[in-house]
Design an enzyme around this catalytic site. Structure first.
Site, short mmCIF file in Angstrom:
data_model
loop_
_atom_site.label_atom_id
_atom_site.label_comp_id
_atom_site.label_asym_id
_atom_site.label_seq_id
_atom_site.Cartn_x
_atom_site.Cartn_y
_atom_site.Cartn_z
CB CYS A 179 28.64 -21.22 123.02
SG CYS A 179 28.98 -20.43 121.62
CB CYS A 228 26.28 -19.62 120.01
SG CYS A 228 26.15 -19.17 121.54
CE LYS A 282 21.79 -19.16 117.79
NZ LYS A 282 21.33 -18.81 118.92
CE1 TYR A 306 19.41 -17.98 123.31
CE2 TYR A 306 18.36 -17.17 125.38
CZ TYR A 306 19.42 -17.83 124.43
OH TYR A 306 20.51 -18.29 125.10
CD GLU A 342 18.26 -18.22 118.91
OE1 GLU A 342 18.61 -17.13 118.79
OE2 GLU A 342 18.58 -19.11 119.43
CG HIS A 393 21.09 3.94 99.24
ND1 HIS A 393 20.03 3.67 99.66
CD2 HIS A 393 21.03 4.07 97.67
CE1 HIS A 393 18.87 3.74 98.88
NE2 HIS A 393 19.70 4.00 97.63
CD GLU A 442 20.10 3.37 103.03
OE1 GLU A 442 20.64 4.57 102.84
OE2 GLU A 442 19.99 2.74 102.10
#
Length: 516
Positions: free
Chosen positions: A84, A89, A92, A226, A230, A491, A496
């Site tokens: 990681c 992670c 990346k 993935y 990515e 909003h 939302e």
């Protein structure tokens, strides 16, 4: 009075020295009476192993961590912290952010920013050096934390002699044996290469891409994982001609409707796709790599690239641990360890993180599992790791966040007629002025008809990771469709749109959101 004070201070110093001496003797005797050198020995210095080790040290136990990185086929190596921190992670996400910023510069013209686009040039070396500098600071931080918590750290390999003994091989070639009452395997995994000519000689993996000295240039990414998407996404975003070669489907194990939308968005964004294709051979001539492949209609093709990146999956890095010698059960193909509540087939040996069979390969999962394991072993806890309903995000150019079941899993678990899917296509406000394509911005909630609980939530759009994190807590708390629809949204945000879901797939109505 002066002599009295001198005497008092001298007496106190002697007394303190005496107490420290007695305390040291008691500690020494306690250590001498230990059956093993350590209460816990962790093999692997990734996120999960470090979390387990540090937590155990805080509980007052004697702990050691072994961590050694074998160079990749290209010779890449790195420091303490695991996949990681070093090649996963963290780098990346930073490369992904760099690509997003490049697009934001172009979008900014629609917001009134004026500049000469011909003078906007991305420098790979600057980005690479900055990210590697940050990673090295994290490596150092982990070493400092281990020191502060009195965890013994060894930059060395470990392999089992017995269930309580491990042989340590240092970088210098020196060997020694350590013993521990409990041992945790947290060695993670490494990328796989296909068994084709030229793959190992000329290809790279995610172990290498973040530290390339030269820009990758025209790149072929092999795989539909993935990691593949990515990497292809940020390479395209940084301006490189990028092609993804997919043997079967993209994002296996994820919701396939979302996977299709992601691939479509990437294709619209400039990434090329070769579907149903299998690489056969890589040859090198000068600085170019010629890749030959077979398409699903059995036709042969070839093209030249500067870089070929394989992202076809990972396997547990357990082959040199000597698991067979002590009877730790593992899967013959993936070499992942079979375990129940992190305990292996050998009672005092445990496994956490990506090395554990059938569990999510996610950093936060490994960290939490490691800490919980520590408290069960040494803190009197009975709390087990809950691997269900763990949220995650795929950092493709249009981010995908999800928690709970995919639509396919929900149908398999409950039956097609026992779930309802509420969905919506929406347009982020930020897309309006640049007139960006929002046709893949999509949300769906999978609802159990029996109790109206939401069993899966999927969000494709900007900042998906930030959006899905809060909803993952709600899903773990058992929130229902009514809870969702009674929530007042913030909003104007993308998030939302989730609380406004009201159209079902079964209705056949257009789910496109219009206006406020």
């Amino acid at each position: 009075m002066y002599l009295h004070n001198i005497f008092t201070r001298t007496h106190s110093l002697c007394k303190c020295h005496f107490v420290r001496k007695i305390s040291a003797q008691i500690t020494e005797r306690k250590f001498d009476n230990r059956k093993y050198q350590y209460d816990l020995l962790v093999i692997g210095g990734g996120s999960g192993g470090l979390a387990c080790a540090k937590e155990t040290a805080l509980l007052g136990r004697k702990v050691a961590v072994l961590d050694y990185v074998d160079p990749s086929a290209r010779g890449t190596t790195w420091g303490l912290g695991g996949t990681c921190v070093n090649v996963g992670c963290i780098p990346k996400k930073l490369y992904h952010q760099a690509a997003l910023l490049g697009k934001a510069i172009k979008d900014s013209k629609s917001y009134g920013w004026n500049f000469d686009e011909s003078k906007i040039i991305h420098d790979w070396g600057t980005l690479k050096d900055a990210i590697l500098g940050h990673v090295r600071s994290l490596n150092w931080g982990h070493r400092v934390q281990l020191k502060q918590k009195n965890v013994d750290y060894f930059n060395a390999k470990g392999s089992f002699i017995t269930r309580n003994e491990v042989e340590i091989l240092h970088k210098t070639g020196k060997k020694e044996n350590f013993s521990a009452e409990n041992i945790v395997i947290a060695v993670g995994g490494r990328p796989k290469y296909p068994d084709i000519p030229g793959a190992l000689e000329y290809g790279i993996t995610s172990d290498d891409v973040f530290s390339l000295e030269k820009p990758p240039g025209k790149t072929l990414v092999v795989g539909g994982s993935y990691v593949a998407l990515e990497c292809a996404g940020f390479l395209t975003g940084l301006g490189f001609d990028t092609t993804v070669m997919v043997r079967s489907i993209c994002l296996r194990g994820f919701d396939q409707q979302m996977a299709t939308l992601i691939a479509n968005h990437m294709a619209n964004d400039g990434t090329k796709f070769l579907h149903g294709c299998i690489p056969l051979k890589i040859e090198k001539a000068a600085d170019l790599l010629t890749v030959k492949w077979e398409s699903k209609d059995k036709q042969l093709h070839e093209d030249t690239f500067n870089t070929v990146l394989f992202a076809i999956g990972r396997e547990a890095y357990t082959k040199n641990l000597g698991l067979e010698k002590i009877g730790v059960e593992f899967h013959p193909d993936s070499r992942k360890i079979v375990g129940q509540n992190e305990q292996t087939s050998v009672p005092n040996i445990y496994a956490i993180g990506d090395v554990l069979l059938g569990k999510p390969e996610l950093t936060p999962v490994a960290i939490k599992a490691g800490r919980l394991l520590s408290h069960r072993l040494f803190g009197g806890s009975t709390q087990e790791m809950d691997y269900e309903n763990v949220a995650t995000t795929v950092f493709t150019p249009l981010e995908y966040g999800c928690v709970g079941l995919s639509e396919e899993e929900a149908i398999h678990r409950f039956g097609d007629n026992q779930i309802e899917v509420y969905h919506a296509f929406y347009k982020p406000l930020e897309f309006s002025l640049p007139q960006k394509d929002a046709s893949q911005c999509y949300i769906k909630a999978i609802v159990s008809k029996t109790n109206k609980k939401i069993v899966g939530l999927h969000f494709l759009g900007p900042s998906a990771g930030e959006v899905i994190q809060g909803y993952s807590t709600a899903l773990r708390c058992g929130f229902t469709l009514e809870h969702l629809q009674q929530t007042v949204g913030i909003h104007p945000t993308c998030a939302e749109e989730i609380v406004k879901l009201n159209i079902t797939k079964a209705s056949g109505l257009d789910p496109t959101v219009t206006g406020c």
